[in-house]
Design an enzyme around this catalytic site. Structure first.
Site, mmCIF file in Angstrom:
data_model
loop_
_atom_site.group_PDB
_atom_site.id
_atom_site.type_symbol
_atom_site.label_atom_id
_atom_site.label_comp_id
_atom_site.label_asym_id
_atom_site.label_seq_id
_atom_site.Cartn_x
_atom_site.Cartn_y
_atom_site.Cartn_z
ATOM 1 N N HIS A 1 -9.813 1.110 4.202
ATOM 2 C CA HIS A 1 -8.592 1.346 4.976
ATOM 3 C C HIS A 1 -8.906 2.310 6.124
ATOM 4 C CE1 HIS A 1 -4.587 2.688 6.075
ATOM 5 N NE2 HIS A 1 -4.160 1.565 5.535
ATOM 6 N N LYS B 1 0.068 4.205 -0.456
ATOM 7 C CA LYS B 1 -0.639 5.392 0.037
ATOM 8 C C LYS B 1 -0.403 6.573 -0.916
ATOM 9 C CE LYS B 1 -0.464 3.415 4.602
ATOM 10 N NZ LYS B 1 -0.476 3.606 6.038
ATOM 11 N N GLU C 1 -7.383 4.759 7.245
ATOM 12 C CA GLU C 1 -7.197 6.183 6.911
ATOM 13 C C GLU C 1 -8.422 6.723 6.175
ATOM 14 O OE1 GLU C 1 -3.345 5.694 5.079
ATOM 15 O OE2 GLU C 1 -2.514 5.256 7.063
ATOM 16 N N GLU D 1 -5.878 -4.748 10.418
ATOM 17 C CA GLU D 1 -4.881 -3.701 10.650
ATOM 18 C C GLU D 1 -5.253 -2.908 11.903
ATOM 19 O OE1 GLU D 1 -2.710 -2.594 6.814
ATOM 20 O OE2 GLU D 1 -4.558 -1.438 6.805
ATOM 21 N N GLY E 1 1.801 2.660 10.756
ATOM 22 C CA GLY E 1 2.733 3.775 10.614
ATOM 23 C C GLY E 1 3.345 4.240 11.924
ATOM 24 N N ASN F 1 0.865 -1.178 0.000
ATOM 25 C CA ASN F 1 0.000 0.000 0.000
ATOM 26 C C ASN F 1 0.903 1.229 0.000
ATOM 27 O OD1 ASN F 1 -1.824 2.014 0.463
ATOM 28 N ND2 ASN F 1 -2.448 1.325 2.500
HETATM 29 P P1 PGA Z 1 2.375 0.569 7.715
HETATM 30 O O1 PGA Z 1 0.956 0.720 6.997
HETATM 31 O O2 PGA Z 1 2.988 -0.722 7.221
HETATM 32 O O3 PGA Z 1 3.160 1.776 7.305
HETATM 33 O O4 PGA Z 1 2.111 0.519 9.194
HETATM 34 C C1 PGA Z 1 0.110 -0.373 6.768
HETATM 35 C C2 PGA Z 1 -1.180 0.088 6.143
HETATM 36 O O5 PGA Z 1 -1.657 1.172 6.490
HETATM 37 O O6 PGA Z 1 -1.756 -0.594 5.275
#
Ligand code: PGA
Length: 262
Positions: free
Chosen positions: A101, A16, A103, A173, A179, A14
């Protein structure tokens, strides 16, 4: 470990809102030779931002690595400024789409109901959804992991048939692990994955045993092997570490080691 049933691991990147199209293409070009053998055992998918899809598709043209988008709408077309339909993604050679997701849920107000509509439309168009679910730290601290995660799962998959659910990958997740550098321990993650698997069995019978349940949240080369070694963890959704070819390749290799190799 060897899995008793055939679930081929899936590792999805991902990206992003990162990388210009030419930067994404360069990263894909850097990655391919590093994971060529692994793609015999593991499904690998790259999910660039929309503007990068065509450039990355050109690099992935032999199909060994799949292409996905980071969202899609439930309508085919219409007055939905800023949205993209599943059919539009198909024209860009996407086979996958990340939906729900955290976010999207937290920053852009997406609801379980909308995520369900997006999931159903993606399936109807022939895309494979990666349906993301997971609790916040407050919900974890309040003892609401199970109710949150299974509630999102139930509502996200509402109305699907067992055949349709086979095309879905679920990504667990935990929001507090995304993150942040803080990963769920393999045991913490596995306990939630097992709950998800049980709930899928209740809803969809034996199809549940073929559904990939991915873990996401600060997966890195150092912790990927242990996570992927858990019975119900069938791969990962990788954010930050997927922006570095070397790290992402190492994570794909970790998944290969857990795959049932002939
Ligand atoms: P990350 O993100 O590996 O940077 O923690 C995972 C995600 O949001 O899919």
């Amino acid at each position: 470990m060897t899995r008793s049933i055939q679930r081929r691991p899936l590792v999805a990147a991902n990206w992003k809102m990162n990388l210009l199209p030419r930067e994404g293409a360069a990263l894909a070009r850097e990655l391919l030779p590093r994971i060529r053998e692994e793609t015999g055992f593991v499904d690998v998918v790259l999910c660039p931002p929309y503007p990068g899809l065509a450039a990355v598709a050109d690099v992935l043209e032999d199909g060994a690595v799949g292409l996905g988008a980071q969202n899609s709408h439930w309508e085919e077309s219409g007055a939905y400024t800023g949205e993209v339909s599943p059919r539009m993604l198909l024209t860009l050679a996407c086979q996958w789409v990340i939906l729900g997701h955290s976010e999207r849920r937290q920053l852009f107000g997406e609801t379980d109901e909308g995520v369900n509509q997006r999931t159903r439309a993606a399936l109807a168009a022939g895309l494979n959804p990666i349906l993301c679910i997971g609790e916040t730290l407050d919900q974890r601290d309040a003892g609401q992991v199970e109710s949150t995660v299974l509630g999102q799962l139930d509502r996200g998959l509402d109305g699907l048939t067992a055949e349709e659910v086979l095309a879905v990958a679920v990504a667990y997740e935990p929001v507090w692990a995304i993150g942040t550098g803080r990963t769920a321990t393999p045991e913490e993650a596995e306990s939630v994955h097992a709950l998800i698997r049980d709930r899928l069995r209740e809803g969809f019978g034996e199809a549940a045993d073929a559904v990939r349940i991915l873990y996401g949240g600060s997966v890195k080369p150092e912790n990927a092997g242990e996570l992927f070694g858990q019975t119900d963890i069938d791969g990962g959704l990788i954010g930050g570490a997927s922006l570095r070819a070397e790290d992402f390749a190492a994570i794909v290799r970790a998944a290969t080691r857990e795959a049932e190799q002939p």
